[in-house]
Design a protein around this motif. Structure first.
Motif, PDB file in Angstrom:
ATOM      1  N   CYS A 237       0.774  -1.123   0.130  1.00 44.22           N
ATOM      2  CA  CYS A 237       0.027   0.045  -0.017  1.00 44.22           C
ATOM      3  C   CYS A 237       0.879   1.035  -0.028  1.00 44.22           C
ATOM      4  O   CYS A 237       1.641   1.720   0.869  1.00 44.22           O
ATOM      5  N   THR A 266      -4.266   2.510  -5.062  1.00 43.22           N
ATOM      6  CA  THR A 266      -5.850   1.928  -5.491  1.00 43.22           C
ATOM      7  C   THR A 266      -5.677   0.432  -4.957  1.00 43.22           C
ATOM      8  O   THR A 266      -6.207  -0.315  -5.831  1.00 43.22           O
ATOM      9  N   CYS A 267      -5.085   0.162  -3.774  1.00 37.50           N
ATOM     10  CA  CYS A 267      -5.192  -1.000  -3.408  1.00 37.50           C
ATOM     11  C   CYS A 267      -6.440  -1.421  -2.748  1.00 37.50           C
ATOM     12  O   CYS A 267      -7.332  -0.245  -2.775  1.00 37.50           O
ATOM     13  N   THR A 268      -6.883  -2.591  -2.341  1.00 37.65           N
ATOM     14  CA  THR A 268      -8.302  -2.794  -1.832  1.00 37.65           C
ATOM     15  C   THR A 268      -8.699  -1.919  -0.613  1.00 37.65           C
ATOM     16  O   THR A 268      -9.744  -1.479  -0.556  1.00 37.65           O
ATOM     17  N   ASP A 269      -7.783  -1.978   0.292  1.00 41.91           N
ATOM     18  CA  ASP A 269      -8.053  -1.261   1.429  1.00 41.91           C
ATOM     19  C   ASP A 269      -8.379   0.301   1.226  1.00 41.91           C
ATOM     20  O   ASP A 269      -9.235   0.948   1.847  1.00 41.91           O
ATOM     21  N   LEU A 271      -9.353   1.763  -1.696  1.00 46.39           N
ATOM     22  CA  LEU A 271     -10.356   1.724  -2.379  1.00 46.39           C
ATOM     23  C   LEU A 271     -11.749   1.673  -1.363  1.00 46.39           C
ATOM     24  O   LEU A 271     -12.673   2.376  -1.706  1.00 46.39           O
ATOM     25  N   LYS A 272     -11.684   0.745  -0.488  1.00 46.06           N
ATOM     26  CA  LYS A 272     -12.770   0.685   0.526  1.00 46.06           C
ATOM     27  C   LYS A 272     -12.915   1.895   1.168  1.00 46.06           C
ATOM     28  O   LYS A 272     -13.975   2.528   1.568  1.00 46.06           O
ATOM     29  N   SER A 275     -14.644   4.536  -0.806  1.00 46.69           N
ATOM     30  CA  SER A 275     -15.903   4.626  -0.809  1.00 46.69           C
ATOM     31  C   SER A 275     -16.669   4.928   0.371  1.00 46.69           C
ATOM     32  O   SER A 275     -17.735   5.519   0.384  1.00 46.69           O
ATOM     33  N   GLN A 280     -14.654   8.472  -4.065  1.00 48.18           N
ATOM     34  CA  GLN A 280     -13.886   7.597  -5.154  1.00 48.18           C
ATOM     35  C   GLN A 280     -13.734   8.307  -6.492  1.00 48.18           C
ATOM     36  O   GLN A 280     -12.505   7.739  -7.427  1.00 48.18           O
TER      37      GLN A 280
END
Length: 376
Positions: A237, A266-269, A271-272, A275, A280
């Protein structure tokens, strides 16, 4: 009468087109943007024209407008529950909640729009002196920096520094002193920390290379090897990597260059997190004002048609030849006529142009009257 050069006219026309692209951009008067949430971005830069709102659906024809139905898309919801209506919708802007232009405000100040909340702010109400308008492309206001707290980790590396205030010294001297900013102090501290860490690692490596039979030395070797492997793999990250370093959070707005969004993780964490914070769009390069204006420019160039070519296409061959000849005659005679003014250094006035066209029409009539037609 005021004298205006052709260069001034062209420059003004170009500025008007630039403003039109900023306001209208990729809008389409033949299609409703209701189905395209986020069709218009937030904005940066100054001026009196607001840029279309982000994540905002068209209200035309819903319950807000009595006895009015949208002709392009009648099947709309009665209320756009996702729309957010800030003070701008009531003609009030900035933290001072004043109208723009403000008849009571005598201080000349450019207004800048925040790309997150999309409110417009006076430059003097941002908690920091904005850089020159050409040095940055987007701005995030103080409140939105508190909301998007993760941006402070990116700011030291990617944000455009605000202007440093310069204070004069005593005794009416001309010596000026620029106070060292907190960022500069932090950078010096970080550099010192890096040097200290490098010295520490070198010392550890020296110990690693020294022969030893103790179990403590073996443990130290294992620890160093583990750290080396972890360091070589690198963090997944980007944000966590930046947050591991020291950075300052201040109660000010921040200013960003054109490509800063591409640097966001833009890792999963992450992006969450975007949101959850409802931001976003920050990772979307197409959301920027520059992209919006470029789309408008591209659409205009595609739709732009040459009126002369349209006229020629509607004529038969004889008429086309006559029109081209007339155009060439007009061009040649007007060029020769204006060249005299350029050689003499005199100003072309309205009556001069009127006189030219009167003479041109008179010569054209004389040529037409002298024509003789023969039957083959």
């Amino acid at each position: 009468e005021p004298v205006v050069s052709l260069a001034d006219v062209l420059a003004e026309d170009e500025e008007l087109e630039k403003e039109a692209r900023a306001v209208l951009g990729g809008s389409d008067h033949e299609r409703c943007s209701y189905s395209q949430v986020g069709a218009g971005p937030g904005g940066a830069g100054g001026g009196s024209h607001p840029v279309p709102a982000l994540n905002f659906r068209c209200d035309c024809g819903n319950s807000k407008f009595k006895n009015l139905q949208c002709k392009l898309l009648p099947e709309k919801s009665k209320v756009n529950s996702g729309n957010k209506y800030n003070d701008n919708f009531y003609g009030l802007y900035c933290t001072c909640k004043r109208p723009y232009p403000d008849p009571e405000d005598e201080i000349p100040d450019e207004m800048i729009q925040c790309i997150v909340c999309e409110d417009w702010f006076h430059g003097r109400h941002l908690g920091a002196v904005p850089p020159e308008s050409g040095d940055f492309h987007e701005m995030v206001c103080q409140a939105c920096m508190n909301h998007c707290h993760f941006l402070w980790a990116y700011a030291p590396q990617f944000a455009v520094p605000a202007l440093t205030k310069v204070n004069s010294l005593e005794d009416e001297g001309i010596v000026l002193k620029v106070e060292e900013s907190e960022e500069q102090k932090l950078e010096i501290k970080q550099e010192g920390g890096v040097e200290h860490q490098e010295q520490k690692e070198e010392k550890q490596m020296e110990q690693f290379n020294e022969p030893s039979t103790s179990s403590g030395s073996a443990s130290l070797k294992a620890l160093i090897l583990t750290q080396a492997v972890t360091k070589s793999e690198g963090p997944v990250c980007k944000l966590k990597e930046l947050q591991s370093k020291q950075f300052l959070k201040k109660d000010t707005a921040t200013f960003w260059p054109s490509n800063w969004r591409s640097k966001l993780c833009t890792c999963t964490d992450c992006l969450k997190m975007y949101s959850e914070l409802e931001v976003q769009f920050l990772t979307d390069e197409c959301d920027t004002v520059l992209a919006y204006e470029n789309k408008g420019t591209s659409d205009q160039e595609t739709e732009r048609r040459d009126p002369l070519m349209d006229t020629l296409n509607s004529m038969n061959r004889v008429q086309q030849v006559e029109l081209i000849c007339e155009y060439n005659d007009l061009k040649t005679e007007l060029t020769d006529y204006l060249r005299r003014f350029a050689d003499e250094g005199t100003v072309v006035k309205r009556e001069d142009i009127q006189h030219f066209f009167e003479e041109f029409q008179s010569r054209k009539r004389r040529r037409t009257n002298r024509m003789q037609y023969y039957c083959s």
